[in-house]
Design a protein around this motif. Structure first.
Motif, short mmCIF file in Angstrom:
data_model
loop_
_atom_site.label_atom_id
_atom_site.label_comp_id
_atom_site.label_asym_id
_atom_site.label_seq_id
_atom_site.Cartn_x
_atom_site.Cartn_y
_atom_site.Cartn_z
N ASP A 1 0.69 -1.06 0.02
CA ASP A 1 -0.10 -0.03 -0.15
C ASP A 1 0.89 1.32 0.00
N SER B 1 4.38 5.85 -8.69
CA SER B 1 4.54 6.67 -7.66
C SER B 1 4.02 6.29 -6.34
N PHE B 2 4.15 7.15 -5.43
CA PHE B 2 4.08 6.75 -3.95
C PHE B 2 2.40 7.02 -3.48
N TYR B 3 2.01 6.26 -2.64
CA TYR B 3 0.58 6.74 -2.00
C TYR B 3 1.38 7.82 -1.21
N GLU B 4 1.10 9.13 -1.19
CA GLU B 4 1.39 10.18 -0.47
C GLU B 4 0.89 10.19 1.01
N GLU B 5 0.01 9.61 1.28
CA GLU B 5 -0.44 9.29 2.64
C GLU B 5 0.25 8.59 3.57
N SER B 6 0.96 7.70 2.59
CA SER B 6 1.91 6.87 3.52
C SER B 6 2.76 7.56 4.38
N ASN C 1 1.64 3.21 -5.70
CA ASN C 1 0.57 3.16 -6.72
C ASN C 1 0.87 1.97 -7.84
#
Lengths: 447, 661
Positions: free
Chosen positions: B425, B433-438, B428
């Motif tokens: 998780d 790209s990264f899950y920026e909420e991480s 993406n």
């Protein structure tokens, strides 16, 4: 003020083993330089090894006229108000561009930066081909002084030899050599150019070292050779034949260029056979004339011998020089000469004239020449005898255009582009009077 | 060939997922990632001469046909869930979301997979009753009759009490109908344990992507099985390690065009301007787990040391062959590019993060000029050796303005995430790209660019260093430039004097006479204080020291905060060559009442008054030219006003070179 001395005195008094001598072939300031690709400082290439061997000093070469990688010698209009000059007055006035032929003066700091050692030259010897090219020599001198504090500047070549007073007084050098060393017999050293060799090598065929020079040049990758001689066939072609015979096997792309010193009256069956050799890439005949009119039979005889020897004439590789700008000449004579050589050889090259200081033409016209404001105006491209001859410089320029036109072997019905000039009148008159017989000759239009 | 049923795919998702990987190389890299996850050491990519197909071969563990169906083509599953986080070799698996097989769906017509593995396939299933079992349904494809002898069935009665085996005589396996039938005496519930011996056999499967996308458009659930087929074949002696070959057949025309494209004509610097094949190789080398390219440069070596992790597991070799030419790929970073600018210690900033479960190491490097190829600008972040998206500044470019923003074009970086940020998780789909909420991504971002409205962190340090260097360079350029212009003026005048004397004209003769003189009149300007032109004491905070005979006009030592100016160079020389004499130009503060200048021919000195009123009317170069020209003209003309004017004008207008100044 510079001192004059002979080369012998120079070597005896001023050159030491510890000296670091920089040999310079300067750029040229002139309106035109047709033979720029054949500029090579042969004297420096012989002086260099002489100094190394006889004196033991360190020698380097800075040749402003060396072609760039693409084979072209750089040239640039002089900047500012020096970019052009007006020569003559009234109907003889003409505005000429002034060019610097050769690399610019930044070559000096570039040369300095490229040296592995920080030791500056102790002496700089600057050669000269034509006395009227002194401006660039003066510029080189002053720039050398800007970079080398204690350097001794020596002028050699034709400039100090022909007009020593001018060199002494008006050029910021220290010494001016008025009598050169006999170095013709010394093999030239193309190694002075380092790894990058020039595109050709100049050879004086009547020296004993000519064959060795060709061999050494071929080993460095040079395959084009230009013969420099006042009279190439004075020995019946023997020296020339020796060179060809002993070197043709060295490389299959060797080419010889005869750009001066070839007189048609010295063409015999024997010399024709030599010149017809496949190694000769081009032949340019000096003008042979009587009272300024070319001796057509002499040319015809030469051509006959050359054709019998196997040479194809007309050919773009064979041409004849036609003098223009001589004192007391007429346009009619010049045009007649042009047409005669065009008929005989198929191609001609206009060769502008200027008197050599000290020559008979100089002394016969001394008073007239003394009125020319500056010696640099003696350049043949500026037609110093225009006023004496009553021929406008514009008319001389028209001759160049006519030459290009005729050399292309296109003969139209009219010469309207020459309208209004004296040249046109004479040409029309010549055509009308049929001063030549138009048969199956090179004048026939080729389509 | 038999059809394979790939279950559980919502047709509308198929097209969406296949569009995740753009452009072609990003889709293609998934095949290399799969090879890596299969513990391959060597991967060989072959592109056919006409660019119609691309083949990937690896020496990994291979796949059984069942693993192909259940793992390779399983959407949403992902090998990590079934096989664990690490491979047998201990590699952290790259593939996670189970959509990789669709990566190439848009780029080719058919995907052919040939593989095999000496691993048995095992399946256990509960049967509620003793009705005949269609083996095709539970396996997902039809096993050819000739291979049925490889099956081993074990059945037990399950339910209350102890289980008892079902005798072999009580059930029959029909290879023709591929059915398991029970005797009437057998009743459920039953427990089926099935194994298949995959030794010495392989399979060839075809995925018809054109058909798949066509079906997806029509949203025809029932026919989704029609797009894939599989066949089995015997292999006499399978080596211990598996071998997988994947062929993307009939590459789409736009892919072929891209690969075949020629290098842009003229002087080009960016990867995008190179020929298509070169660009493909470069991008693939940047996005696959391979070794970093090496360099002998000092700066490059230091940068490589910051990113090279000896424990990092990677492919031993990734080769690409086309038209007989084979290239072994190495991961390029800007510092090892042949034409990379020099990398200096003070502008190479190490990155080491160990916070909140995130460990990352690498560098950010600034350069003195804009970086080319442009594709290197930005920071690459790698997770498990694979770049996540394109290089970027994590949004810092939106916070910066002016010179700070411009400085970004001079910054590059490479960060390897050693642990953390690799959860399913955290990234993406497509790993672009990264899950920026991480939380771990936020930690990374905070360390690199800060988390306020202004940029801080490591990037801010790099920007600051770049700008400082720009300022120093700019100031030095100005200082040295002015010195060169002054020197040019003196050289021009010297050249003008030489030319005028050489012509022999009357003004030239006057100059010549001047050069021979030993005496001149002076009025005391020599006693005035000196005007110093030696350069400022500090530039950009660095101390300026005089030096001599340096290899370059200036040496900047950021480490020791020192600038060394080579004052022995020609541009710092104040000599005026007057024909065959050398005059020293002495700069003075004579005040407004003193003359413009004086020529002392006895001591070969030319005094200039830099506080003369006309100085305020012109710049430094113009004043120098004017002062020297007029003083010389006045001295040479010896009272002749007309000659003085003419001489001054000639000296003022003379130019040595084409470019003025």
């Amino acid at each position: 003020m510079a001192k004059t001395l002979t080369a012998k005195m120079l070597l005896a008094r001023y050159v030491r083993r510890s000296d670091r001598v920089l040999l310079v072939n300067p750029p040229v300031h002139d309106a035109r330089y047709a033979w720029i690709h054949w500029n090579q400082p042969l004297d420096l290439l012989k002086i260099g090894p002489f100094l190394k061997k006889e004196i033991g000093c360190t020698v380097a070469l800075l040749d402003f006229m060396k072609p760039e990688k693409g084979g072209d010698v750089p040239q640039q209009r002089l900047p500012g108000d020096r970019q052009s000059r007006t020569i003559g007055e009234g109907q003889f006035a003409e505005r000429y561009p002034t060019w610097r032929f050769g690399h610019d003066y930044e070559e000096i700091p570039k040369w300095i930066a490229a040296q592995k050692t920080r030791e500056h030259p102790t002496q700089v010897w600057i050669t000269s081909l034509c006395s009227y090219w002194f401006q660039s020599i003066a510029q080189v001198c002053v720039r050398l002084r800007q970079h080398f504090r204690d350097v001794q500047i020596v002028l050699i070549g034709n400039y100090p030899r022909m007009i020593p007073d001018h060199a002494v007084e008006q050029c910021p050098a220290d010494l001016a050599v008025t009598r050169p060393l006999p170095i013709d017999g010394i093999p030239m050293d193309l190694g002075l150019y380092g790894k990058a060799c020039p595109p050709f090598a100049a050879i004086m065929p009547h020296t004993k070292c000519a064959v060795a020079e060709v061999r050494a040049a071929v080993s460095r990758g040079v395959t084009d050779f230009a013969f420099f001689s006042e009279d190439l066939l004075s020995d019946g072609g023997q020296a020339l034949w020796e060179i060809v015979r002993k070197t043709e096997h060295l490389h299959r792309h060797i080419k010889y260029h005869v750009i001066c010193g070839l007189y048609p009256q010295l063409i015999t069956p024997k010399t024709a056979k030599i010149l017809a050799h496949k190694r000769f890439a081009d032949l340019h005949f000096e003008e042979t004339s009587t009272n300024y009119a070319v001796d057509v039979p002499v040319y015809e005889a030469a051509i006959t011998y050359l054709r019998e020897a196997g040479l194809t004439i007309p050919s773009r590789a064979v041409s004849g020089f036609v003098w223009i700008g001589r004192p007391r000449e007429t346009l009619e004579t010049i045009i007649q000469n042009m047409i005669a050589l065009l008929r005989a050889l198929g191609t001609f090259i206009l060769k502008p004239f200027t008197p050599t200081p000290g020559s008979p033409e100089h002394s016969q016209n001394a008073d007239y020449l003394a009125r020319i404001p500056s010696h640099e105006d003696w350049s043949p491209h500026l037609f110093p005898f225009a006023e004496l001859n009553g021929i406008a410089r514009a008319d001389y320029h028209d001759l160049y255009r006519l030459a290009a036109f005729l050399n292309d072997k296109v003969r139209g019905q009219s010469f309207d582009f020459l309208a209004g000039t004296l040249g046109l009148d004479f040409l029309k008159s010549s055509l009308q009077r049929e001063v030549w017989r138009i048969g199956s000759t090179a004048l026939r239009t080729t389509d | 060939m038999n059809g394979i049923t790939l279950g559980g795919i919502d047709p509308s998702i198929v097209r969406e997922l296949s569009g995740v990987y753009k452009p072609f190389v990003k889709a293609f890299k998934e095949l290399v990632s799969n090879a890596y996850d299969a513990d391959a050491d060597h991967v060989h990519v072959r592109i056919t001469d006409d660019f119609s197909s691309i083949i990937v071969e690896d020496d990994g563990t291979g796949m059984t046909p069942f693993e192909f169906r259940n793992d390779f083509t399983r959407i949403g599953g992902g090998s990590r869930r079934w096989l664990g986080e690490r491979t047998r070799k201990g590699r952290l698996r790259i593939g996670s979301k189970g959509i990789g097989f669709l990566a190439l769906a848009r780029y080719c017509s058919t995907l052919e997979v040939v593989s095999g593995a000496n691993r048995p396939f095992r399946l256990e299933q509960s049967l509620p009753d003793a009705r005949p079992v269609e083996l095709d349904q539970i396996l997902g494809f039809a096993v050819p009759a000739g291979f049925f002898r490889r099956f081993t069935f074990t059945l037990h009665r399950s339910g209350r009490g102890a289980s008892s085996p079902v005798k072999r005589s009580q059930y029959k396996v029909d290879a023709k109908t591929r059915t398991l039938r029970f005797e009437k005496s057998v009743s459920g519930p039953l427990h089926l344990a099935l194994s298949f011996d995959c030794r010495n056999m392989g399979f060839r499967a075809f995925l018809n992507f054109d058909r798949l996308l066509e079906l997806a458009d029509k949203a025809d659930l029932d026919k989704l099985s029609d797009f894939a087929t599989i066949e089995f074949f015997q292999e006499k002696h399978r080596k211990r390690r598996g071998r997988t070959q994947i062929v993307a057949h009939e590459l789409k025309s736009f892919v072929k065009r891209e690969l075949q494209s020629e290098r842009r004509k003229g002087y080009v610097r960016n990867i995008a301007s190179r020929c298509g094949l070169d660009a493909f190789r470069w991008h693939l080398a940047r996005s696959t787990p391979i070794r970093y390219a090496r360099s002998t440069g000092t700066g490059a070596k230091k940068a490589l040391a910051l990113v090279t992790n000896r424990k990092e597991l990677r492919l031993a070799e990734l080769r690409i062959t086309h038209a007989g030419q084979t290239t072994t790929l190495e991961r390029p970073i800007y510092p090892v590019e042949p034409e990379a600018l020099p990398l200096h210690d003070d502008i190479l900033i190490p990155v080491a993060i160990n916070e909140a479960g995130l460990r990352a190491a690498g560098f950010i490097a600034g350069y003195e000029s804009v970086i080319f190829p442009a594709e290197y600008r930005g920071v690459v972040i790698r997770v498990r050796g694979v770049a996540i998206g394109d290089p970027s500044f994590l949004g810092a470019e939106h916070l910066l303005t002016g010179a700070n923003k411009a400085a970004l074009s001079q910054i590059t970086g490479e960060i390897n995430v050693l642990s953390g940020l690799d959860a399913v998780d955290a990234l993406n789909p497509g790993r672009e790209s990264f899950y920026e909420e991480s939380e771990q991504f936020k930690t990374l971002r905070r360390n690199l660019i800060g988390d306020g409205e202004t940029v801080s962190g490591v990037l801010a340090s790099a920007i600051s260093a770049v700008l400082r260097r720009s300022q120093v360079r700019s100031s030095l350029k100005d200082v040295i430039g002015r010195a060169c212009l002054r020197r040019r003026v003196l050289d021009d005048i010297a050249a003008a004097v030489a030319e005028l004397i050489a012509t022999g004209a009357p003004i030239g003769q006057s100059l010549r006479t001047l050069t021979k003189r030993k005496h001149s009149q002076t009025n005391g300007l020599a006693d005035a204080p000196d005007w110093d032109f030696s350069g400022p004491p500090r530039i950009g905070g660095l101390k300026v020291l005089d030096a001599a005979h340096l290899a370059e006009p200036v040496e900047i030592d950021y480490k020791n905060q020192v600038i060394r100016l080579d004052m022995a160079r020609h541009e710092w020389d104040w000599t005026l060559v007057l024909f065959n004499r050398r005059l020293q130009v002495a700069n003075k503060r004579g005040g407004p009442m003193q003359p413009l200048g004086e020529l002392n021919l006895k001591e070969d000195t030319f005094f200039l008054n830099w506080e003369h009123p006309i100085r305020s009317q012109m710049d430094e170069r113009a004043f120098l030219r004017t002062a020297v020209a007029w003083i010389l003209a006045r001295e040479a003309a010896a009272g002749d006003a007309d000659q003085m004017m003419e001489l001054a004008l000639r000296l003022l207008s003379f130019r040595s070179g084409v470019a003025d100044g």
